[in-house]
Design a protein around this motif. Structure first.
Motif, short mmCIF file in Angstrom:
data_model
loop_
_atom_site.label_atom_id
_atom_site.label_comp_id
_atom_site.label_asym_id
_atom_site.label_seq_id
_atom_site.Cartn_x
_atom_site.Cartn_y
_atom_site.Cartn_z
N ASN A 76 -66.16 9.72 -52.45
CA ASN A 76 -66.43 10.84 -53.34
C ASN A 76 -65.22 11.74 -53.57
O ASN A 76 -65.35 12.79 -54.19
CB ASN A 76 -67.58 11.68 -52.79
N SER A 77 -64.06 11.34 -53.08
CA SER A 77 -62.90 12.22 -53.10
C SER A 77 -62.24 12.36 -54.46
O SER A 77 -61.58 13.35 -54.75
CB SER A 77 -61.85 11.73 -52.09
N PRO A 277 -66.67 27.07 -49.31
CA PRO A 277 -66.95 27.25 -50.74
C PRO A 277 -67.36 28.68 -51.10
O PRO A 277 -66.95 29.21 -52.14
CB PRO A 277 -68.11 26.27 -51.00
N ASP A 329 -76.74 25.44 -61.98
CA ASP A 329 -75.60 24.61 -61.57
C ASP A 329 -74.56 25.39 -60.80
O ASP A 329 -73.67 24.81 -60.20
CB ASP A 329 -74.95 23.97 -62.81
N LYS A 351 -62.41 16.91 -55.68
CA LYS A 351 -63.25 16.78 -56.86
C LYS A 351 -64.19 17.98 -57.00
O LYS A 351 -64.39 18.51 -58.09
CB LYS A 351 -64.06 15.49 -56.78
N ALA A 352 -64.76 18.43 -55.88
CA ALA A 352 -65.69 19.56 -55.91
C ALA A 352 -64.99 20.84 -56.34
O ALA A 352 -65.58 21.68 -57.05
CB ALA A 352 -66.34 19.74 -54.54
N ASP A 355 -64.47 20.58 -60.15
CA ASP A 355 -65.76 20.75 -60.82
C ASP A 355 -66.21 22.21 -60.77
O ASP A 355 -66.73 22.75 -61.76
CB ASP A 355 -66.82 19.87 -60.15
N GLY A 356 -66.02 22.85 -59.62
CA GLY A 356 -66.46 24.24 -59.46
C GLY A 356 -65.72 25.20 -60.36
O GLY A 356 -66.33 26.08 -60.99
#
Length: 472
Positions: A76-77, A277, A329, A351-352, A355-356
């Motif tokens: 998922n990286s 996060p 979301d 990736k997160a 996306d964030g």
């Protein structure tokens, strides 16, 4: 009467002189990028799927659950198969690094990139007035700045700064140092050197919060040549418009969410907490609060205030139907940053992270493409990642005269730093992306790790999975 008229004329002329002097002085305080050089390792240092598997298998302290966690993290990286690792990783010595490994990794980067940059720009090492080096997780004696000065035989009066422990946002901290020096010193050259040393920083334990860092970080670096010389404005690539730094080190939760610590067995690594996060979001919001008025047009700020006012009135009149102010979301800024920014240069923390930020700023895939492709091609290269994203934009010939580029980075502490650049001329230079740029973005951004490991969905799968069957 004539005396008063003469006195008034002299006063007006004097005031005009003062205004002109103030304006002229500010022109000497500008910060320009003349050129930059990205680092690309040699082909034998590429970290493909097979070699990732070998490195993971060498960690004998991992259990089945940890194998599953690591493999899913890699899947998922968003990282591809052409990123680069330090030499001691490829030689199987990641768990027993030496001081020499760290020094050689940094010297290989310094001697390659700085030499190329100086040769291309026509500036000699003896002309450098300011040297700022940021490498967070490796501190040597003599310092890395001293190593560079010794190798390139720089002048004895160079203002040298060696930053450590500042994390992935260190590039813009280094830039802030250069910017402030330029305010009080005219006609200077500055060399900004940004990288991270991975050789001595492999975690060989089994704590999930610490092994995650092994999956994300890759070798990389960048050297940037800056100046405030007015006569060189026509040669400049980018002009710094503003820079905002946000540091939440006083908050215990933000301070503790990303730390270099030892686990219970005394093995050193980087701890990434579950509240990271949340800490990043809070720092990001506070940074945007200061940044927005500096970079967005007045009409957008007025529109945002008007919409916010209407929402508050609606919530007061209908409290039961009022929401939390967040979409399902995630949080959105509500501001249209595209009204003041043409390109977004985002830190490739994962990736997160991409996306964030994209969700918060309401960015489209075109805006996120440079960061996604940089993560895929080079991985997370820590503080230097922003410059690889910029290099992608330049290689794609996106950067045109007058365009505005926003850089956003995050780092341990917890910090969020941002800056806005103005493109001084159309940029079509050559850089490390040239040999691959025609293939980006690919029609399908297939993850090679997904093909080989993506079927692992539970502990039973991990139990039955023999990691090295695919190599035989």
């Amino acid at each position: 009467m004539e005396f008063l008229t003469l006195f008034s004329l002299v006063t007006v002329l004097y005031l005009c002189f003062l205004i002109w002097k103030l304006f002229d002085q500010r022109r000497d305080q500008e910060c320009y990028i003349l050129d930059y050089q990205l680092y690309k390792g040699s082909d034998e240092r590429k970290l493909g799927t097979d070699y990732c598997g070998r490195i993971i298998e060498r960690n004998k302290s991992l259990g089945l659950n940890e194998y599953k966690f690591l493999l899913k993290a890699i899947v998922n990286s968003g990282i591809g198969e052409e990123t680069y690792a330090p030499r001691n990783f490829l030689e199987g010595r990641e768990s027993s690094p030496t001081l020499k490994d760290g020094v050689e990794e940094m010297e290989e980067f310094f001697q390659d990139t700085i030499a190329k940059l100086l040769a291309r720009s026509g500036v000699s090492s003896s002309e450098i007035d300011v040297l700022v080096v940021n490498v967070s997780m490796f501190s040597d004696v003599p310092s890395l700045t001293s190593r560079i000065m010794n190798h390139y035989k720089m002048r004895e009066d160079v203002k040298a700064f060696n930053l450590s422990g500042m994390g992935c946002s260190a590039s813009l901290i280094s830039l802030d140092i250069v910017k402030n020096i330029f305010k009080s010193h005219k006609n200077k050259y500055a060399l900004l050197v940004t990288s991270e040393s991975l050789s001595p920083n492999w975690y060989n334990g089994n704590e999930r919060s610490m092994i995650l860092a092994n999956c994300l970080f890759r070798t990389g670096g960048c050297v940037v040549l800056l100046t405030n010389k007015r006569a060189l404005k026509h040669k400049a690539m980018l002009k710094l418009k503003c820079l905002v730094r946000t540091h939440h080190g006083a908050r215990d939760d933000a301070f503790n969410c990303c730390r270099q610590i030892e686990d219970e067995q005394g093995r050193l690594g980087v701890y990434l907490g579950r509240n990271l996060p949340k800490a990043a979001t809070r720092a990001f919001v506070d940074n945007l609060r200061v940044l927005s008025p500096k970079i967005l047009p007045a009409r957008e700020l007025l529109r945002f205030l008007f919409v916010s006012l209407i929402k508050k009135i609606t919530q007061i009149s209908s409290p039961k139907s009022a929401g939390t102010g967040k979409s399902r979301d995630g949080p959105r800024s509500g501001l249209n940053f595209k009204s003041g920014v043409d390109h977004f240069c985002l830190h490739t923390g994962g990736k997160a992270v991409i996306d964030g930020i994209g969700l918060s700023l309401d960015l489209c895939e075109y805006d996120l493409e440079p960061a996604r492709m940089t993560l895929h091609r080079f991985g997370n290269t820590s503080a230097s990642s922003l410059w690889y994203v910029l290099g992608y934009m330049e290689a794609k010939k996106r950067l045109k005269k007058g365009d505005r580029v926003l850089m956003i980075s995050f780092g341990a502490g917890f910090k969020c730093n941002s800056c806005l650049w103005e493109v001084v001329k159309d940029l079509e230079g050559r850089n490390v992306w040239d040999d691959r740029i025609d293939g980006y973005p690919p029609e399908s951004l297939a993850n090679p790790f997904m093909k080989k490991f993506g079927w692992i969905n539970n502990v039973e799968d991990a139990t039955n999975f023999k990691l090295f069957d695919f190599l035989n």
